[in-house]
Design a protein around this motif. Structure first.
Motif, PDB file in Angstrom:
ATOM      1  N   ASP A 167      46.487   5.908  59.099  1.00  0.00           N
ATOM      2  CA  ASP A 167      46.091   5.630  60.481  1.00  0.00           C
ATOM      3  C   ASP A 167      46.758   4.370  61.036  1.00  0.00           C
ATOM      4  O   ASP A 167      46.666   4.085  62.222  1.00  0.00           O
ATOM      5  CB  ASP A 167      44.580   5.494  60.586  1.00  0.00           C
ATOM      6  N   GLU A 181      38.931  13.119  65.474  1.00  0.00           N
ATOM      7  CA  GLU A 181      39.956  13.243  64.437  1.00  0.00           C
ATOM      8  C   GLU A 181      41.101  14.163  64.858  1.00  0.00           C
ATOM      9  O   GLU A 181      42.267  13.871  64.589  1.00  0.00           O
ATOM     10  CB  GLU A 181      39.314  13.746  63.133  1.00  0.00           C
ATOM     11  N   TRP A 182      40.796  15.278  65.528  1.00  0.00           N
ATOM     12  CA  TRP A 182      41.861  16.202  65.931  1.00  0.00           C
ATOM     13  C   TRP A 182      42.841  15.530  66.887  1.00  0.00           C
ATOM     14  O   TRP A 182      44.052  15.788  66.838  1.00  0.00           O
ATOM     15  CB  TRP A 182      41.312  17.495  66.542  1.00  0.00           C
ATOM     16  N   LYS A 226      49.443  11.354  66.039  1.00  0.00           N
ATOM     17  CA  LYS A 226      50.411  11.017  64.984  1.00  0.00           C
ATOM     18  C   LYS A 226      51.597  11.979  65.001  1.00  0.00           C
ATOM     19  O   LYS A 226      52.750  11.545  64.887  1.00  0.00           O
ATOM     20  CB  LYS A 226      49.742  11.059  63.612  1.00  0.00           C
ATOM     21  N   LYS A 227      51.322  13.264  65.153  1.00  0.00           N
ATOM     22  CA  LYS A 227      52.410  14.244  65.217  1.00  0.00           C
ATOM     23  C   LYS A 227      53.290  13.979  66.433  1.00  0.00           C
ATOM     24  O   LYS A 227      54.515  14.030  66.347  1.00  0.00           O
ATOM     25  CB  LYS A 227      51.846  15.667  65.272  1.00  0.00           C
ATOM     26  N   CYS A 230      45.106  13.130  64.819  1.00  0.00           N
ATOM     27  CA  CYS A 230      46.149  13.898  64.119  1.00  0.00           C
ATOM     28  C   CYS A 230      47.237  14.344  65.094  1.00  0.00           C
ATOM     29  O   CYS A 230      48.431  14.256  64.794  1.00  0.00           O
ATOM     30  CB  CYS A 230      45.544  15.105  63.417  1.00  0.00           C
ATOM     31  N   GLN A 253      50.752   9.809  56.993  1.00  0.00           N
ATOM     32  CA  GLN A 253      49.389  10.289  56.794  1.00  0.00           C
ATOM     33  C   GLN A 253      48.349   9.205  57.097  1.00  0.00           C
ATOM     34  O   GLN A 253      47.178   9.503  57.299  1.00  0.00           O
ATOM     35  CB  GLN A 253      49.212  10.799  55.368  1.00  0.00           C
TER      36      GLN A 253
END
Length: 160
Positions: free
Chosen positions: A32, A60-61, A67-68, A64, A30
């Motif tokens: 950064d 931000e999108w 990261k995924k 995210c 979760q």
């Protein structure tokens, strides 16, 4: 004197330790900035890095999604490859930040991808690096679409 051995009581510490490691890993995902040891990524011995960072990826999108994607790829990819993916996504992030309007995943279309290719073409990098950036973005978009992480409805498979 009694020579009977005391019974050994075995504690299930392995399952507790594994549960704790999984919980720590989920919490780390979760953040950064990921500590490599916590997320289970092993860099080669000659690399002194101890983390992967997503702090330079905006909006931000996209952070995210990055990261995924990195989490998904980390099961089968080496540290250096993951680092290259992050660098390519960060370049795409810089490109998106230069756009006059804020773009959402559903705004990304073939024309924007072509603009990104032009943007990459004008970077002062060797062609191999430029090609990797474009290939990495193509892979990110394909995986994100297949996994349902982002709505890239404006991009047809044949156009990327």
């Amino acid at each position: 004197m009694n020579n009977k051995a005391w019974p050994v009581i075995a504690l299930k510490t392995d399952s507790l330790t594994n549960a704790s490691m999984l919980n720590n890993r989920e919490l780390e995902y979760q953040k950064d900035v990921w500590q490599l040891k916590v997320v289970g990524i092993k860099p080669p011995p000659y690399v002194s890095a101890t983390y992967l960072t997503f702090i330079y990826i905006n909006p931000e999108w996209l952070r995210c999604l990055a990261k995924k994607f990195i989490r998904f790829q980390s099961a089968t990819r080496a540290y250096y490859t993951l680092q290259q993916y992050i660098q390519s996504i960060t370049r795409f992030s810089g490109f998106l930040q230069s756009y006059p309007k804020k773009l959402r995943p559903e705004d990304i279309n073939r024309n924007i991808i072509l603009d990104f290719i032009d943007y990459v073409h004008h970077l002062s990098q060797v062609n191999d690096v430029k090609n990797k950036m474009i290939s990495h973005l193509k892979l990110v978009i394909a995986v994100a679409g297949n996994e349902g992480w982002a709505n890239f409805t404006q991009i047809g498979r044949a156009h990327v």
